[in-house]
Write a protein that holds these residues in place. Sequence first.
Motif, PDB file in Angstrom:
ATOM      1  N   ARG A  11     -27.301  33.948  27.006  1.00  0.00           N
ATOM      2  CA  ARG A  11     -26.447  32.973  27.704  1.00  0.00           C
ATOM      3  C   ARG A  11     -25.338  32.483  26.778  1.00  0.00           C
ATOM      4  NH1 ARG A  11     -27.675  29.418  32.203  1.00  0.00           N
ATOM      5  NH2 ARG A  11     -26.772  27.346  32.068  1.00  0.00           N
ATOM      6  N   ASN A  55     -22.567  26.991  27.917  1.00  0.00           N
ATOM      7  CA  ASN A  55     -23.016  26.809  29.305  1.00  0.00           C
ATOM      8  C   ASN A  55     -24.280  25.943  29.320  1.00  0.00           C
ATOM      9  OD1 ASN A  55     -23.385  26.979  32.010  1.00  0.00           O
ATOM     10  ND2 ASN A  55     -23.931  29.164  32.038  1.00  0.00           N
ATOM     11  N   PRO A  56     -24.128  24.644  29.631  1.00  0.00           N
ATOM     12  CA  PRO A  56     -25.243  23.704  29.480  1.00  0.00           C
ATOM     13  C   PRO A  56     -26.390  23.954  30.462  1.00  0.00           C
ATOM     14  CG  PRO A  56     -23.373  22.657  30.559  1.00  0.00           C
ATOM     15  CD  PRO A  56     -22.900  23.998  30.142  1.00  0.00           C
ATOM     16  N   ILE A  94     -29.905  22.639  32.814  1.00  0.00           N
ATOM     17  CA  ILE A  94     -30.404  21.554  33.670  1.00  0.00           C
ATOM     18  C   ILE A  94     -31.777  21.129  33.155  1.00  0.00           C
ATOM     19  CG2 ILE A  94     -31.195  20.979  36.009  1.00  0.00           C
ATOM     20  CD1 ILE A  94     -29.154  23.067  37.064  1.00  0.00           C
ATOM     21  N   LEU A 149     -21.088  18.447  25.889  1.00  0.00           N
ATOM     22  CA  LEU A 149     -20.546  17.569  26.939  1.00  0.00           C
ATOM     23  C   LEU A 149     -21.169  16.178  26.829  1.00  0.00           C
ATOM     24  CD1 LEU A 149     -20.677  19.934  30.070  1.00  0.00           C
ATOM     25  CD2 LEU A 149     -18.691  19.374  28.653  1.00  0.00           C
ATOM     26  N   THR A 180     -22.114  14.594  29.419  1.00  0.00           N
ATOM     27  CA  THR A 180     -22.931  14.446  30.624  1.00  0.00           C
ATOM     28  C   THR A 180     -24.170  15.342  30.535  1.00  0.00           C
ATOM     29  OG1 THR A 180     -21.578  16.153  31.623  1.00  0.00           O
ATOM     30  CG2 THR A 180     -21.024  13.865  32.176  1.00  0.00           C
ATOM     31  N   ALA A 184     -27.227  17.286  33.154  1.00  0.00           N
ATOM     32  CA  ALA A 184     -27.614  17.666  34.521  1.00  0.00           C
ATOM     33  C   ALA A 184     -29.138  17.551  34.660  1.00  0.00           C
ATOM     34  CB  ALA A 184     -27.153  19.095  34.799  1.00  0.00           C
ATOM     35  N   PRO A 193     -32.789  27.100  32.934  1.00  0.00           N
ATOM     36  CA  PRO A 193     -31.810  27.841  33.725  1.00  0.00           C
ATOM     37  C   PRO A 193     -32.551  28.912  34.513  1.00  0.00           C
ATOM     38  CG  PRO A 193     -31.845  28.699  31.515  1.00  0.00           C
ATOM     39  CD  PRO A 193     -32.853  27.577  31.550  1.00  0.00           C
ATOM     40  N   SER A 194     -31.868  29.621  35.372  1.00  0.00           N
ATOM     41  CA  SER A 194     -32.516  30.708  36.099  1.00  0.00           C
ATOM     42  C   SER A 194     -33.035  31.739  35.088  1.00  0.00           C
ATOM     43  CB  SER A 194     -31.531  31.341  37.080  1.00  0.00           C
ATOM     44  OG  SER A 194     -30.318  31.622  36.419  1.00  0.00           O
ATOM     45  N   LEU A 248     -19.997  20.704  41.830  1.00  0.00           N
ATOM     46  CA  LEU A 248     -19.568  21.684  40.826  1.00  0.00           C
ATOM     47  C   LEU A 248     -20.095  23.073  41.171  1.00  0.00           C
ATOM     48  CD1 LEU A 248     -20.214  19.675  37.538  1.00  0.00           C
ATOM     49  CD2 LEU A 248     -18.286  19.541  39.111  1.00  0.00           C
ATOM     50  N   ARG A 249     -21.211  23.090  41.919  1.00  0.00           N
ATOM     51  CA  ARG A 249     -21.758  24.366  42.384  1.00  0.00           C
ATOM     52  C   ARG A 249     -22.410  24.111  43.738  1.00  0.00           C
ATOM     53  NH1 ARG A 249     -26.649  27.131  39.137  1.00  0.00           N
ATOM     54  NH2 ARG A 249     -27.828  25.401  40.013  1.00  0.00           N
ATOM     55  N   LYS A 256     -15.461  22.750  36.454  1.00  0.00           N
ATOM     56  CA  LYS A 256     -16.063  21.689  35.639  1.00  0.00           C
ATOM     57  C   LYS A 256     -17.489  22.024  35.215  1.00  0.00           C
ATOM     58  CE  LYS A 256     -15.700  17.162  35.951  1.00  0.00           C
ATOM     59  NZ  LYS A 256     -15.929  15.922  36.728  1.00  0.00           N
ATOM     60  N   ALA A 257     -18.180  22.882  35.989  1.00  0.00           N
ATOM     61  CA  ALA A 257     -19.492  23.374  35.526  1.00  0.00           C
ATOM     62  C   ALA A 257     -19.191  24.617  34.696  1.00  0.00           C
ATOM     63  CB  ALA A 257     -20.389  23.730  36.692  1.00  0.00           C
ATOM     64  N   PRO A 258     -19.389  24.533  33.380  1.00  0.00           N
ATOM     65  CA  PRO A 258     -18.991  25.660  32.528  1.00  0.00           C
ATOM     66  C   PRO A 258     -19.531  26.990  33.046  1.00  0.00           C
ATOM     67  CG  PRO A 258     -19.660  23.801  31.186  1.00  0.00           C
ATOM     68  CD  PRO A 258     -19.966  23.417  32.601  1.00  0.00           C
ATOM     69  N   GLY A 259     -20.751  26.955  33.618  1.00  0.00           N
ATOM     70  CA  GLY A 259     -21.384  28.198  34.072  1.00  0.00           C
ATOM     71  C   GLY A 259     -20.604  28.903  35.164  1.00  0.00           C
TER      72      GLY A 259
HETATM   73  P1  AMP Z   1     -28.349  27.714  35.839  1.00  0.00           P
HETATM   74  O1  AMP Z   1     -27.874  28.492  34.691  1.00  0.00           O
HETATM   75  O2  AMP Z   1     -28.600  28.606  37.000  1.00  0.00           O
HETATM   76  O3  AMP Z   1     -29.456  26.791  35.553  1.00  0.00           O
HETATM   77  O4  AMP Z   1     -27.145  26.800  36.283  1.00  0.00           O
HETATM   78  C1  AMP Z   1     -26.850  25.538  35.739  1.00  0.00           C
HETATM   79  C2  AMP Z   1     -25.451  25.158  36.162  1.00  0.00           C
HETATM   80  O5  AMP Z   1     -25.259  23.764  35.937  1.00  0.00           O
HETATM   81  C3  AMP Z   1     -24.390  25.907  35.364  1.00  0.00           C
HETATM   82  O6  AMP Z   1     -23.307  26.251  36.214  1.00  0.00           O
HETATM   83  C4  AMP Z   1     -23.986  24.860  34.336  1.00  0.00           C
HETATM   84  O7  AMP Z   1     -22.697  25.073  33.823  1.00  0.00           O
HETATM   85  C5  AMP Z   1     -24.094  23.582  35.147  1.00  0.00           C
HETATM   86  N1  AMP Z   1     -24.270  22.390  34.286  1.00  0.00           N
HETATM   87  C6  AMP Z   1     -25.343  22.081  33.535  1.00  0.00           C
HETATM   88  N2  AMP Z   1     -25.141  20.924  32.863  1.00  0.00           N
HETATM   89  C7  AMP Z   1     -23.912  20.491  33.216  1.00  0.00           C
HETATM   90  C8  AMP Z   1     -23.117  19.365  32.863  1.00  0.00           C
HETATM   91  N3  AMP Z   1     -23.550  18.444  32.021  1.00  0.00           N
HETATM   92  N4  AMP Z   1     -21.883  19.256  33.418  1.00  0.00           N
HETATM   93  C9  AMP Z   1     -21.431  20.189  34.280  1.00  0.00           C
HETATM   94  N5  AMP Z   1     -22.136  21.281  34.653  1.00  0.00           N
HETATM   95  C10 AMP Z   1     -23.358  21.435  34.127  1.00  0.00           C
END
Ligand code: AMP
Length: 372
Positions: A82, A86-87, A89, A139, A141, A143, A166-167, A218-219, A249-252
């Motif tokens: 990864r 890319n932060p 959750i 960041l 913030t 999630a 993450p997934s 954001l998603r 805004k969601a780096p991912g």
């Molecule tokens: P996943 O990789 O499937 O768990 O997806 C997590 C998503 O949440 C990714 O698109 C991340 O970029 C987004 N995400 C996680 N933390 C933050 C944050 N603090 N601000 C914005 N987006 C976030």
Amino acid sequence: MYRLTGNGILSSIEQKWERLRILKTEIWHLKKVEPERDIIKRAAQIIKDGNLVAFPTETVYGLGANGLDSEAVKKIFEAKGRPNDNPLILHIANLKDVFYLASIVPLKAQVLMEEFWPGPLTLVFSKSKFIPEEITCGLETVAIRMPKHQVALALIREAGVPIAAPSANRSGYPSPTEADHVYNDLHGLIDVILDAGPTGLGLESTVLDISGEVPTILRPGGVTIEQLIPLIGHVEYDAGLHHSSEAPKAPGMKYTHYSPRAAVILLDGEPEQVASKLKDMVEDYTLKGSKVGLLLTNEIYQKVKDISTTYMINIGNRQDLPKIAQSIYKELRNCDLAGVDIILTETYHEEGLGTAIMNRLLKSAGYKVISC
Ligand code: AMP
Ligand code: MG
């Protein structure tokens, strides 16, 4: 340096990846409802020891580590490949934990937590001082969500820490909705996979930034904008979600994502036109020596089912969005297993769950859409 495989070309990056597979990944089967305590305890111990466990949630399988342990969190990034901006959750099992992990919990967030937690809604808050840098990738913030799955909740409670997850797929590839998908991507790179059968929703959670003035999606995901607005009023989509020059805004969301090895192309238009274009394209690609996979709704499938192609699947009626959401990742993976080069599929109305389905399909297709 390249090596040819039955399925095409394996790049040098992939060969390096294969050499990293040094662990003996175990799959532990357990019940979805009332999961066996003993298995949960052993899995929680792996998390507490700073290692990785993949587990089912109601959205997709997650790759879990102790969310308060920087070293453990780094292992997630390594196993998935990864990008390190890319932060992640954080997953919790008790609502009150939010007040420890977030520095401010706005009233609107509390309304949403009451309504949608546990469930497929991730909320982005201003972070507290307890959050490791590795979770937020710098960041301000964080999630957070509470998953609606007995196995996930039991694991988090037993581990006694928020679980970063993450997934559980290799980065860039479609998310896993079954334990086998996790195994195919991550065997040798993680310790254990908890297998409680296929996940329910089949797509990821909605990510809603609630830390600013205007709540912003954001998603798009399992909880729709139509469900959010009656509870908290105005909600916007992040401008970067649309295929525009704006950075998401969601780096991912800026990365190539949800993409199988095969190229994906979406066909947009009335059923008659889509069916006719599909027939032409299959013939054309086949003549050129390419193998084609078709992921079709029942309406189009019935019109083209007699054509001969490498892989063809009827993913259900167009109106049955929950069933389509549930099948999409699995069928993209099945196309790869069938060895196709090109996947042709359809577009959906961006309404309700259709918004999340289209978001994933557009990304998996790299925004390649043919109007018919
Ligand atoms: P996943 O990789 O499937 O768990 O997806 C997590 C998503 O949440 C990714 O698109 C991340 O970029 C987004 N995400 C996680 N933390 C933050 C944050 N603090 N601000 C914005 N987006 C976030
Ligand atoms: Mg993911």
